[in-house]
Write an enzyme that holds these catalytic residues in place. Structure first.
Site, PDB file in Angstrom:
ATOM      1  CG  HIS A   1       2.275  -3.514   2.239  1.00  0.00           C
ATOM      2  ND1 HIS A   1       1.673  -3.627   1.009  1.00  0.00           N
ATOM      3  CD2 HIS A   1       1.294  -3.121   3.089  1.00  0.00           C
ATOM      4  CE1 HIS A   1       0.399  -3.308   1.122  1.00  0.00           C
ATOM      5  NE2 HIS A   1       0.142  -2.992   2.366  1.00  0.00           N
TER       6      HIS A   1
ATOM      7  CG  ASP B   1       3.030  -5.214  -1.786  1.00  0.00           C
ATOM      8  OD1 ASP B   1       3.376  -6.025  -0.900  1.00  0.00           O
ATOM      9  OD2 ASP B   1       2.662  -4.052  -1.537  1.00  0.00           O
TER      10      ASP B   1
ATOM     11  CB  SER C   1      -3.003  -4.223   1.971  1.00  0.00           C
ATOM     12  OG  SER C   1      -2.675  -3.043   1.332  1.00  0.00           O
TER      13      SER C   1
HETATM   14  N1  ARG Z   1       0.247   2.297   0.303  1.00  0.00           N
HETATM   15  C1  ARG Z   1       0.032   0.918   0.560  1.00  0.00           C
HETATM   16  C2  ARG Z   1      -0.851   0.758   1.819  1.00  0.00           C
HETATM   17  O1  ARG Z   1      -1.359   1.685   2.324  1.00  0.00           O
HETATM   18  C3  ARG Z   1       1.304   0.137   0.614  1.00  0.00           C
HETATM   19  C4  ARG Z   1       2.228   0.450   1.730  1.00  0.00           C
HETATM   20  C5  ARG Z   1       3.511  -0.328   1.798  1.00  0.00           C
HETATM   21  N2  ARG Z   1       4.544   0.164   0.934  1.00  0.00           N
HETATM   22  C6  ARG Z   1       5.454   1.129   1.263  1.00  0.00           C
HETATM   23  N3  ARG Z   1       6.348   1.476   0.355  1.00  0.00           N
HETATM   24  N4  ARG Z   1       5.494   1.715   2.419  1.00  0.00           N
HETATM   25  O2  ARG Z   1      -0.719  -0.009   2.705  1.00  0.00           O
HETATM   26  N1  ASP Z   2      -2.122  -0.183   0.979  1.00  0.00           N
HETATM   27  C1  ASP Z   2      -3.358  -0.281   1.741  1.00  0.00           C
HETATM   28  C2  ASP Z   2      -3.339  -1.409   2.762  1.00  0.00           C
HETATM   29  O1  ASP Z   2      -2.303  -1.769   3.282  1.00  0.00           O
HETATM   30  C3  ASP Z   2      -4.531  -0.343   0.834  1.00  0.00           C
HETATM   31  C4  ASP Z   2      -5.054   1.008   0.528  1.00  0.00           C
HETATM   32  O2  ASP Z   2      -5.022   1.875   1.408  1.00  0.00           O
HETATM   33  O3  ASP Z   2      -5.531   1.177  -0.582  1.00  0.00           O
HETATM   34  O4  ASP Z   2      -4.343  -1.896   3.201  1.00  0.00           O
END
Ligand code: ARG
Ligand code: ASP
Length: 721
Positions: free
Chosen positions: A86, A222, A656
């Site tokens: 991502h 990921d 991330s």
């Molecule tokens: N929640 C994670 C972060 O904040 C991963 C985001 C990417 N994945 C998604 N399905 N949008 O960045």
């Molecule tokens: N998914 C998040 C990021 O892209 C990490 C988090 O917020 O825990 O940095």
């Protein structure tokens, strides 16, 4: 107190001290002083000096800030780097088209020559950091107001930065810590030739999609791979075919030895923002005022975009990255608000504030300095909340219309055309640049989607945003249409030249100075510039006045909290600087009668499989390997293929892609998310519920090696079996 309750109280504090071990994002520079002992007690076998050193190469030399807001790590001596899928997503997307759909099918460069350059993408290493509080605060005193204070600090920083980078290719910045009570200097080195090496297909790299996002149990692969290139002297260089793979001072060793519950782990990366020390009023504003408004508006945008993506392949490619971004924050906000509610977050802050007030008033000195702090916060927030709400309607609602954001980019052209000192040559240069950006915009634009966004968002805005703080041009136009937003939408999109690439290109191709009138008369330009002007003239002064006052209160409040709790170890809020979080691999109890185990496996992917749901389609080749049970050296001792695991490391957005390391400092996984029940950790960490989610490095290598057949990449790595 009776003996029994004394014992109970003692065991309670012992318990909380122990179980809070996961909380905190610590400065690498201070580990030896503040954390090393605890880390070793928890199981770490390396030293603080192995993690951060300015005299020797250390793990920090293998970590980068990736793009604006992720972390990456070096895994070979030839600049090979891992980060999340991502995090690389928008770059993978930029290389994708219906013919070469790397997003859907994945991409693997067979040779270095096939690695794809990414203009605009950069990675930054930390060279060193230094406490410069004394130098930064030189000439500052308690009597001066925040503005004067800020300008002195700025001048001091400028001098420090100049000195720090003299005669080098480095850049530097000074960042405030503890809301401006301390300052650190960061010297960095940035590389701009960063090439895409590989990415799994989306049904691996994004498996579970937005449905599983922010949640455990998780089965997302990921990760994506890039390579840093440098000039022949190993120094940063602009992209050139002649650049060579960068040779890092350090790259990570990868462990295939596996992990077990209770193991010590740490996360080394660039967490973005947290606000752990703010008062209840601020938490309330975020969790119970702003979030609900933003959640509602994002939900409306997602309903429209998701529906369009499900019905058309091209729209899916065009909008997938945008939808992921909207959905990610949407879901985080929902989790955060729920978490604060469940934790009784406001009540906890209020209880602390009661103690704080008592402490402050207990002596004339502290009373003079801090006795009026909380009442001042109360007053400032009471006045600011309605403004913040209206501003949220503007940024999350009105600016959710893509065309309005796009058309405002023409503001410069309008200004230039009416400025007599600007030549026609300068103007045509800008027009050429606008043509290029229009090309990029329309590549990912669907007029029908945007029309629906406009109608829906404007309807909500005019109905829900407080009338006194609505943008006049929006309010007036809606009134002119007697509230018939449908009619307004259809007129606007019919008449504007900015929602149609053919019309806009034709206009730009023959552009001469006096054509500016056509822009000025365009309905969408009038609307967009009305929104931006209002935001500049009305919101900006209000927001900035609030920020100035709030910043100075918050600086005092943190200083006071430190004075009140001299034995507490305070970690600074995240601010996109390099940090270490540490904790243990740990299961948790998310709800009554439910226990979540600490790892997931490929079997779980097969259980989630559903060919009819986009997010749960399983890659055929992966299924084949599963059926053959062909995991090779990447299998766990339990014979299954581990996919993800959780631990109590305190992480946030920006972490991330961060390496998750074991007690020996070896790479065991890539951090990519947090568990749903703990998403309030940016405001309040809860050791029982906060878990970071990590992609097991063995699954990552299994995909590269067995699924993609990219053995050449695995061969570059240093692997401990
Ligand atoms: N929640 C994670 C972060 O904040 C991963 C985001 C990417 N994945 C998604 N399905 N949008 O960045
Ligand atoms: N998914 C998040 C990021 O892209 C990490 C988090 O917020 O825990 O940095």
């Amino acid at each position: 107190m009776k003996l029994k309750s004394v014992l109970f109280a003692i065991s309670l504090t012992l318990l909380t001290n122990l179980s809070r071990a996961g909380e905190g994002m610590w400065l690498p520079l201070l580990l030896s002083q503040l954390n090393e002992k605890e880390m070793r007690d928890m199981g770490m076998r390396i030293t603080a000096e192995d993690i951060y050193s300015i005299n020797h190469s250390s793990l920090k030399d293998a970590i980068v800030l990736f793009g604006g807001g992720c972390t990456g790590e070096l895994v070979s001596d030839q600049g090979l780097m891992l980060t999340n899928h991502h995090c690389g997503y928008s770059n993978i997307q930029k290389h994708s088209s219906l013919e070469h759909d790397y997003l859907t099918n994945g991409f693997w460069a067979q040779r270095m020559e096939e690695e794809l350059p990414n203009p605009g993408l950069s990675v930054t290493f930390l060279v060193r950091m230094e406490d410069v509080t004394t130098q930064t605060l030189k000439g500052v005193n308690d009597k001066m107001n925040q503005k004067v204070r800020d300008s002195i600090i700025q001048a001091n920083c400028k001098a420090l930065i100049k000195e720090a980078v003299k005669g080098t290719q480095y850049t530097a910045q000074v960042k405030p810590f503890y809301s401006g009570n301390q300052f650190y200097l960061f010297v960095s080195e940035t590389f701009t030739d960063v090439r895409l090496v590989g990415a799994p297909p989306s049904n691996i790299g994004k498996f579970g999609g937005d449905t599983d996002n922010w949640m455990w149990p998780r089965h997302t692969g990921d990760f994506s791979m890039f390579r840093i290139y440098a000039g022949k002297d190993n120094k940063p260089a602009e992209y050139s075919k002649d650049n060579v793979p960068y040779k890092p001072a350090k790259h990570l060793t990868i462990s295939l030895k596996g992990i077990k519950e209770g193991d010590f782990t740490f996360v080394y990366g660039f967490p973005g923002t947290t606000q752990e020390y703010i008062p209840s009023y601020a938490v309330d504003m975020t969790a119970f005022q702003r979030n609900p408004i933003a959640i509602g508006l994002r939900q409306q945008r997602l309903d429209i975009i998701d529906n369009a993506m499900n019905n058309d392949k091209l729209t899916r490619i065009q909008y997938s990255a945008k939808a992921a971004g909207i959905a990610n924050t949407w879901k985080k906000m929902i989790g955060e608000t729920r978490g604060i509610k469940r934790l009784d977050g406001i009540e906890k802050k209020q209880a602390f504030e009661k103690d704080f007030q008592q402490w402050a008033q207990s002596n004339p000195g502290t009373n003079a300095r801090y006795g009026q702090l909380l009442p001042a916060f109360d007053k400032v927030f009471a006045a600011y909340v309605p403004v913040n709400n209206a501003y949220t309607y503007l940024t999350e609602g009105l600016l959710g219309v893509e065309m309005l954001r796009f058309v405002y980019g023409y503001n410069n052209l309008v200004k230039m055309c009416s400025d007599k000192s600007k030549t026609d040559v300068e103007i045509s240069k800008l027009v050429e640049a606008l043509k290029t950006s229009a090309g990029a915009f329309f590549k990912n634009y669907n007029r029908n989607v945007d029309t629906r966004l406009f109608e829906t968002l404007i309807t909500t805005y005019t109905q829900s945003c407080e009338t006194g703080l609505q943008v006049p041009v929006v309010k007036e136009t809606a009134a002119k249409y007697k509230g018939n937003i449908k009619a307004w939408t259809s007129d606007l999109y019919k008449k504007t030249i900015f929602a149609d690439s053919v019309k806009l290109n034709a206009f730009l191709s023959g552009f001469v100075r006096k054509d500016v009138r056509k822009i000025e008369k365009d309905l969408s330009y009038i609307l967009a510039s009305g929104i931006y002007t209002y935001s500049q003239n009305t919101f900006y002064p209000l927001v900035s006045a609030f920020t100035t006052t709030n910043d100075s209160l918050q600086r005092l409040y943190i200083a006071a909290q430190m004075e009140m709790q001299p034995d507490k170890r305070f970690y600074p809020d995240a601010n996109s600087t390099l940090r270490v979080a540490y904790g243990n691999v740990k299961s948790y109890l998310p709800a009554d009668a439910v226990e979540y185990k600490w790892f997931t496996t490929l079997d779980g992917i097969m259980q989630k499989e559903n060919p009819d749901i986009y997010d749960y389609v399983v890659e055929p080749r992966l299924k084949e390997l599963y059926n053959l049970h062909d995991y090779g050296r990447y299998a766990d001792a339990d014979k299954s293929m581990h996919v993800g695991f959780i631990a109590s490391n305190h992480t946030t957005g920006g972490n991330s892609g961060s390496p998750v390391l074991n007690a020996d400092g070896q790479l065991i996984g890539l951090n990519f998310d947090r568990c749903w029940e703990g998403t309030m950790s940016d405001l309040m960490y809860d050791p029982d519920q906060c878990r970071n989610i990590t992609l097991d490095i063995r699954y990552c290598l299994f995909i590269i090696d067995k699924m993609a057949g990219a053995r050449r990449l695995v061969d570059e790595m240093t692997i401990a079996e």
